[in-house]
Scaffold this active site. Structure first.
Site, short mmCIF file in Angstrom:
data_model
loop_
_atom_site.label_atom_id
_atom_site.label_comp_id
_atom_site.label_asym_id
_atom_site.label_seq_id
_atom_site.Cartn_x
_atom_site.Cartn_y
_atom_site.Cartn_z
N LYS A 65 0.82 -1.21 0.00
CA LYS A 65 0.00 0.00 0.00
C LYS A 65 0.86 1.26 0.00
O LYS A 65 0.59 2.22 -0.73
CB LYS A 65 -0.93 0.00 1.21
CG LYS A 65 -2.00 -1.07 1.19
CD LYS A 65 -2.83 -1.01 2.46
CE LYS A 65 -3.93 -2.06 2.47
NZ LYS A 65 -4.75 -1.99 3.71
N ALA A 82 -0.70 0.92 6.06
CA ALA A 82 -0.98 0.03 7.19
C ALA A 82 -1.99 -1.03 6.80
O ALA A 82 -2.83 -0.82 5.91
CB ALA A 82 -1.51 0.84 8.38
N ASP A 83 -1.91 -2.16 7.47
CA ASP A 83 -2.89 -3.23 7.27
C ASP A 83 -3.03 -4.02 8.56
O ASP A 83 -2.04 -4.19 9.30
CB ASP A 83 -2.47 -4.16 6.13
CG ASP A 83 -3.63 -5.00 5.65
OD1 ASP A 83 -4.37 -4.51 4.77
OD2 ASP A 83 -3.82 -6.12 6.14
N THR A 84 -4.24 -4.48 8.84
CA THR A 84 -4.53 -5.19 10.08
C THR A 84 -5.19 -6.54 9.80
O THR A 84 -6.09 -6.61 8.95
CB THR A 84 -5.46 -4.35 10.98
OG1 THR A 84 -4.84 -3.10 11.26
CG2 THR A 84 -5.74 -5.07 12.30
#
Length: 209
Positions: A65, A82-84
């Site tokens: 991203k 960011a990624d969760t």
């Protein structure tokens, strides 16, 4: 492209233009809470991972991203990606594909501990200098036991449908959270304090106050 709370000239504090490569309203709220001025440009990169390890997976996705927007940006800039994901017994749980899927996820989480991983990538450019940093945070979460009726009622609110693991800790599911170990904001979607510390370690001024 939408602007968010750029209260002063970034040049006054030797700050670069900051871009959040995410459309998540929760990440926007956290950056605002931290007094970090930013612009939102969501990444359109195809999300692909090459590992089943949750920590590595979120780092890969955050890098994808971040680099997508960084490579399209000109001049001095700082991009945050960011990624969760939620993981239970080592298995990654993404966003539910249907209400039935959401029910199944929540049934697997109720009454037990699971982990939430958020990966963050920072890419900064100043003149000809480029710096990059990728990391992840892990928070352990324990749910109280939930009845099938409670699970179905929660799913019917629609809240779980766009969230990893089919719940939002800052929303209605808060009544089911028994305890957490680690950064609460990490579960929301961005380890704000760790991000700020990493920016400081990179010599980057990020807050407007």
């Amino acid at each position: 492209m939408k602007e968010y709370k750029v209260g002063i000239s970034l040049k006054e504090k030797n700050m670069r233009k900051i871009i959040l490569a995410s459309a998540s309203p929760r990440r926007r709220e956290l950056l605002e809470q931290g007094g970090i001025p930013f612009t939102v440009i969501p990444s359109q990169a195809e999300e692909k991972i090459t590992t089943e390890q949750p920590g590595q997976a979120v780092e890969e996705l955050s890098y994808l991203k971040c680099s997508d927007i960084y490579e399209k940006s000109l001049g001095d800039v700082l991009v945050i990606g960011a990624d969760t994901v939620v993981a239970s017994e080592g298995k990654i749980l993404g966003k539910p594909s249907s209400q039935k899927d959401a029910v199944k996820m929540l049934q697997s989480l109720q009454g037990r501990e699971h982990e939430v991983y958020t990966g963050v990538t920072i890419m900064a450019r100043e003149g000809n200098e480029n710096r990059k940093k990728t990391f992840h945070e892990k928070t352990k979460v324990v749910f109280y036991p939930m009845s099938d009726e409670e699970i179905r009622s929660y799913v019917n609110t629609g809240e779980p449908m766009d969230k990893a693991g089919a719940y939002g800790i800052q929303g209605k599911s808060a009544v089911f959270i028994k305890e957490i170990s680690g950064d609460y904001n990490n579960v929301v979607g961005l380890p704000l304090a760790r991000l700020y510390q990493e920016l400081k370690n990179m010599g980057i001024e990020s807050r407007e106050w």
